[in-house]
Design a protein around this motif. Structure first.
Motif, PDB file in Angstrom:
ATOM      1  N   LEU A   1       0.830  -1.216   0.000  1.00  0.00           N
ATOM      2  CA  LEU A   1       0.000   0.000   0.000  1.00  0.00           C
ATOM      3  C   LEU A   1       0.863   1.264   0.000  1.00  0.00           C
ATOM      4  CD1 LEU A   1      -2.965   0.950   0.066  1.00  0.00           C
ATOM      5  CD2 LEU A   1      -2.807   1.002   2.560  1.00  0.00           C
TER       6      LEU A   1
ATOM      7  N   VAL B   1       2.071   3.182  -3.172  1.00  0.00           N
ATOM      8  CA  VAL B   1       1.208   4.062  -3.978  1.00  0.00           C
ATOM      9  C   VAL B   1       0.424   5.074  -3.149  1.00  0.00           C
ATOM     10  CG1 VAL B   1       0.977   2.497  -5.949  1.00  0.00           C
ATOM     11  CG2 VAL B   1      -0.616   2.286  -4.020  1.00  0.00           C
ATOM     12  N   ARG B   2       0.463   4.955  -1.827  1.00  0.00           N
ATOM     13  CA  ARG B   2      -0.221   5.938  -0.981  1.00  0.00           C
ATOM     14  C   ARG B   2       0.791   6.506  -0.006  1.00  0.00           C
ATOM     15  NH1 ARG B   2      -5.906   5.189  -1.317  1.00  0.00           N
ATOM     16  NH2 ARG B   2      -6.008   7.268  -0.421  1.00  0.00           N
TER      17      ARG B   2
ATOM     18  N   GLU C   1      -1.498   9.857   3.826  1.00  0.00           N
ATOM     19  CA  GLU C   1      -2.768   9.237   3.448  1.00  0.00           C
ATOM     20  C   GLU C   1      -3.075   8.025   4.334  1.00  0.00           C
ATOM     21  OE1 GLU C   1      -3.885   9.353  -1.072  1.00  0.00           O
ATOM     22  OE2 GLU C   1      -1.759   8.910  -0.897  1.00  0.00           O
TER      23      GLU C   1
ATOM     24  N   THR D   1      -1.782  18.565   7.697  1.00  0.00           N
ATOM     25  CA  THR D   1      -1.470  17.367   6.911  1.00  0.00           C
ATOM     26  C   THR D   1      -2.031  17.492   5.499  1.00  0.00           C
ATOM     27  OG1 THR D   1      -1.591  15.965   8.880  1.00  0.00           O
ATOM     28  CG2 THR D   1      -1.795  14.860   6.747  1.00  0.00           C
ATOM     29  N   ILE D   2      -1.190  17.210   4.506  1.00  0.00           N
ATOM     30  CA  ILE D   2      -1.644  17.235   3.105  1.00  0.00           C
ATOM     31  C   ILE D   2      -1.934  15.808   2.650  1.00  0.00           C
ATOM     32  CG2 ILE D   2      -0.967  17.753   0.722  1.00  0.00           C
ATOM     33  CD1 ILE D   2       0.913  19.935   1.885  1.00  0.00           C
ATOM     34  N   VAL D   3      -3.125  15.587   2.140  1.00  0.00           N
ATOM     35  CA  VAL D   3      -3.433  14.293   1.514  1.00  0.00           C
ATOM     36  C   VAL D   3      -3.781  14.564   0.055  1.00  0.00           C
ATOM     37  CG1 VAL D   3      -4.108  13.006   3.574  1.00  0.00           C
ATOM     38  CG2 VAL D   3      -5.825  14.375   2.399  1.00  0.00           C
ATOM     39  N   SER D   4      -3.160  13.796  -0.848  1.00  0.00           N
ATOM     40  CA  SER D   4      -3.282  14.110  -2.272  1.00  0.00           C
ATOM     41  C   SER D   4      -3.605  12.851  -3.077  1.00  0.00           C
ATOM     42  CB  SER D   4      -1.964  14.720  -2.761  1.00  0.00           C
ATOM     43  OG  SER D   4      -2.106  15.159  -4.094  1.00  0.00           O
TER      44      SER D   4
ATOM     45  N   LYS E   1      -4.278  11.104  -9.082  1.00  0.00           N
ATOM     46  CA  LYS E   1      -3.766  10.213 -10.116  1.00  0.00           C
ATOM     47  C   LYS E   1      -4.688  10.077 -11.309  1.00  0.00           C
ATOM     48  CE  LYS E   1      -1.154   7.335  -6.962  1.00  0.00           C
ATOM     49  NZ  LYS E   1      -1.152   6.024  -6.298  1.00  0.00           N
TER      50      LYS E   1
ATOM     51  N   SER F   1      -6.861   0.808  -4.050  1.00  0.00           N
ATOM     52  CA  SER F   1      -5.626   0.737  -3.260  1.00  0.00           C
ATOM     53  C   SER F   1      -5.796   1.513  -1.955  1.00  0.00           C
ATOM     54  CB  SER F   1      -4.456   1.318  -4.063  1.00  0.00           C
ATOM     55  OG  SER F   1      -4.310   0.669  -5.302  1.00  0.00           O
ATOM     56  N   GLY F   2      -6.503   0.909  -1.007  1.00  0.00           N
ATOM     57  CA  GLY F   2      -6.740   1.563   0.284  1.00  0.00           C
ATOM     58  C   GLY F   2      -7.973   2.445   0.227  1.00  0.00           C
TER      59      GLY F   2
ATOM     60  N   LEU G   1     -10.020   8.569   0.157  1.00  0.00           N
ATOM     61  CA  LEU G   1     -10.218   9.649   1.136  1.00  0.00           C
ATOM     62  C   LEU G   1     -11.022  10.815   0.561  1.00  0.00           C
ATOM     63  CD1 LEU G   1      -6.594   9.707   2.608  1.00  0.00           C
ATOM     64  CD2 LEU G   1      -8.640   8.733   3.707  1.00  0.00           C
TER      65      LEU G   1
END
Lengths: 464, 464
Positions: A430, A433-434, A438, B180-183, B186, B193-194, B197
């Motif tokens: 995981l 790619v994350r 995340e 926190t940055i979540v990006s 893609k 894949s998880g 979010l």
């Protein structure tokens, strides 16, 4: 009751025997074996199997299990391939199989409410009887259930047209780890009255809550469904044809599957059938349309394919002229798995990559894989319309190959699993790619709704 | 810097002036006024306005604000009607206006990456220039931005065809309250894949995190767009026609708007135009198709409408024969709001109800409303295809009327807001349609990602 069970578990099960209907608590060891594995054939025998008939019974089970911090594995049709529903040692199975059935269909709204244990095929048939259509189809349709499909965000062959399972869910009823029931089964097409909680349970592999019922979106039943088997010069040609058909057949195109040459040739040989299109092409595709105006739709489909032949994007095209033809085409697509089984090709990577970078990925991994395992056999096919390839192999160097594949995927901005999910089997990858941020955000969600970590523990990621 | 600011706020702003580019921190009182209100014209002047240019700057701002527990109001185009972006006393505005622009379009994948501050109209134009199409359109297209559209899960006129804004979002980049940055940009069509979010930030009205960029889904650009203005005998006939067209024009139908008779008559009179269809019908509808095969699509559209006339489902039909006709039809639909403004009809309920129960709702509330306010003027129109009616009124008894409307909605299983959102203005009514368990589950989400409650505090619901 099994004398080997720890006392607190015995006490929990005794309480549940009192509170639930008798058929809901299964302890007979000979019956437990059936729940011990997923579609990979692996797994541990659960301590017990709980088969509630209502959402309220699920709530009772989880409330008591949560008090005891007893790990629960949530099970639907157990057709998963990644380990979300595969019991680990010490878990009790919570099977939704008895919350089964289509409760209501609203023809005007094109929606259906169904229990989590309802098999996909039952959903499909019930929709068709109401002159409607359910947009997702997968090979495991006879066993895979609504709850499992939601938990794993099932994909399949018509994502191109109808989207993932996520896009079929208007709302769910679910039970949180502490027994709290949250229900959103109104079936409203448009509702911004507070947070939509349903996405919390979609694709989170049973780790956030247990789905017990769902309101699903249906579509008009197609009046025509027609297929073409196509030989093409190359993968690049397939990509170009797909891009063209997405525009020209907008509103009609429902599947665009590719089969790489060696998979096609060996499968038709294995099946002992006459190949529908010439052997020796650079690529093969199965294309499907679904529409409401048979004459016009046929004309558009035939026109686009004729143009593709003329432009050299396709070298051979065979159209289905009957349901039997269509079934024969799909039989080849389904036959690939039978051939792979017969050839002991058991390793399957479920790759997600943008169309733009598909060849770059394939080129980048081939050399390194051949280097670590010169004897590998590789067969590729998949849902090209969604950028989803099933990269199937027999290899004696799984760990090295997996690392090459997943790093290759990461390098082209792809996903380590397009549709099969992470479960236990891919959680190591995981982080390829994350980002750490995340994965930390995922853990926050898990902790917020399942602070004791009782629901499908260790699936998707390990606790921090 | 304003001498009236509390010392900790002054220190926070001084730190930000050091860390961010100079144009990012706005303190000049004459400039702050522009950020003080949303589309309702109400609001408080923010303590300061922060206009970061990058995701990293947003992260810096939130990290420092979170340490100080400084409340932040997140602002896009400030076109909201419910209060999510309307400043409350003591808040600092975080405006995304400078994270503005289309960064990349992938034609093969039919996706676009854009900054949160990009206006909807810019998105629409950029898509069209790439021979693609963006599926959402709302009246505020010139000002409303990607970030605000995501935060409020915008709806509009083509939800029937393309879904809510939620359905356009392949992934977002967002900043959590602690920086926190979540990006997830893609742009993969299929990726398990998880946890996904992105849904956390869609329709949660800026309370969970701040969206800075998004990957949006595009569609093939229609080759034909055509409209019909239709007079019908009744709302029931409109419902039946809609159900029929959803099947017959499957893949073509893109809008089905209704206008109740008094709204239609007064609007055409107010506009001083010749009504496109007869005055005196029981109901009016504006129907739109979008397709790829102009000749065939026209034939299907005209055929379906001719049949509707023959079957008495419609009493008059006028088809657009030019872009000018189409614009004239839409001008009437848009003209309703101008008429309502002129008539001082300023109360608008944004109702969501299943088609099946629409008349039941309308019948149930009319008597009680007339009883508490015999002088009320009511005009109804909306997105019938989505079960979304805008119930517009002038009334001297707002509180009593709102209670009747929202209880009526609850009784038919509807939503208190289909597309405008809860904000501050409807949070009192949220419990009419969402259970205590659901609202508690929303609070858990808020606490998990914004434990200090700094992001859009008091929007959607109050802290427990």
């Amino acid at each position: 009751m099994d004398q080997l069970l720890p006392d607190p578990v015995r006490s929990l099960l005794a309480q549940l025997q009192e509170k639930l209907d008798p058929a809901a608590v299964v302890l007979d060891p000979s019956l437990l074996d059936a729940y011990a594995a997923d579609a990979t054939g692996r797994g541990a025998v659960p301590l017990a199997v709980l088969r509630p008939k209502t959402t309220e019974e699920v709530s009772t089970i989880l409330r008591l299990a949560n008090d005891l911090r007893q790990p629960i594995v949530v099970q639907g049709g157990r057709t998963g391939l990644s380990g979300a529903s595969r019991p680990q040692t010490g878990e009790i199975s919570l099977s939704l199989e008895r919350i089964n059935g289509v409760e209501a269909i609203d023809r005007a709204a094109q929606t259906m409410i169904a229990g989590a244990g309802t098999p996909m095929q039952t959903i499909q048939h019930a929709a068709e009887e109401a002159n409607l259509y359910f947009g997702v189809d997968i090979g495991a349709r006879g066993s895979a259930t609504v709850g499992g499909n939601i938990g794993t965000n099932a994909g399949g062959i018509r994502v191109l047209r109808y989207g993932m399972y996520r896009a079929q869910v208007l709302g769910v009823e679910a039970v949180l780890a502490d027994g709290t029931i949250v229900s959103s089964l109104k079936g409203l097409a448009k509702d911004n009255s507070g947070y939509d909680l349903s996405p919390l349970f979609i694709g989170t592999e049973g780790t956030i809550g247990v789905v017990t019922r769902a309101c699903l979106k249906l579509h008009p039943k197609p009046k025509i469904e027609r297929n073409a088997f196509v030989a093409l010069p190359s993968l690049a040609a397939a990509r170009e044809l797909l891009a063209r058909l997405r525009v020209e057949l907008s509103g009609l195109l429902s599947a665009f599957e590719v089969i790489f040459p060696n998979a096609y040739e060996k499968t038709v040989h294995f099946m002992g059938i006459r190949p529908p299109v010439e052997i020796g092409a650079g690529m093969y595709a199965m294309i499907e349309i679904q529409g409401q105006s048979p004459d016009q739709d046929n004309e558009r489909f035939e026109g686009s394919l004729a143009q593709a032949l003329e432009d050299g994007l396709a070298t051979d095209v065979v159209l289905s002229n009957s349901l039997r033809d269509a079934a024969a085409f799909w039989a080849i697509r389904d036959g690939i798995n039978d051939f792979l089984d017969s050839a002991h090709v058991h390793t399957s990577f479920d790759i997600s990559v943008t169309l733009r970078r598909m060849e770059e990925f394939l080129d980048a991994v081939k050399g390194p894989i051949d280097a670590v395992d010169p004897q590998n056999q590789t067969y590729i096919f998949g849902h090209m319309g969604d950028g989803n390839l099933h990269y199937c192999m027999s290899t004696i160097a799984y760990t090295a190959v997996a690392d090459i594949i997943f790093r290759g995927i990461a390098n082209v901005g792809g996903g380590v699993t397009a549709e099969h999910g992470v479960g236990t089997d891919k959680k190591h990858y995981l982080s390829y790619v994350r980002s750490a941020a995340e994965i930390d955000a995922m853990r926050r969600l898990k902790r917020a709704y399942d602070p004791n970590g009782i629901l499908n523990p260790g699936r998707v990621f390990d606790p921090a």
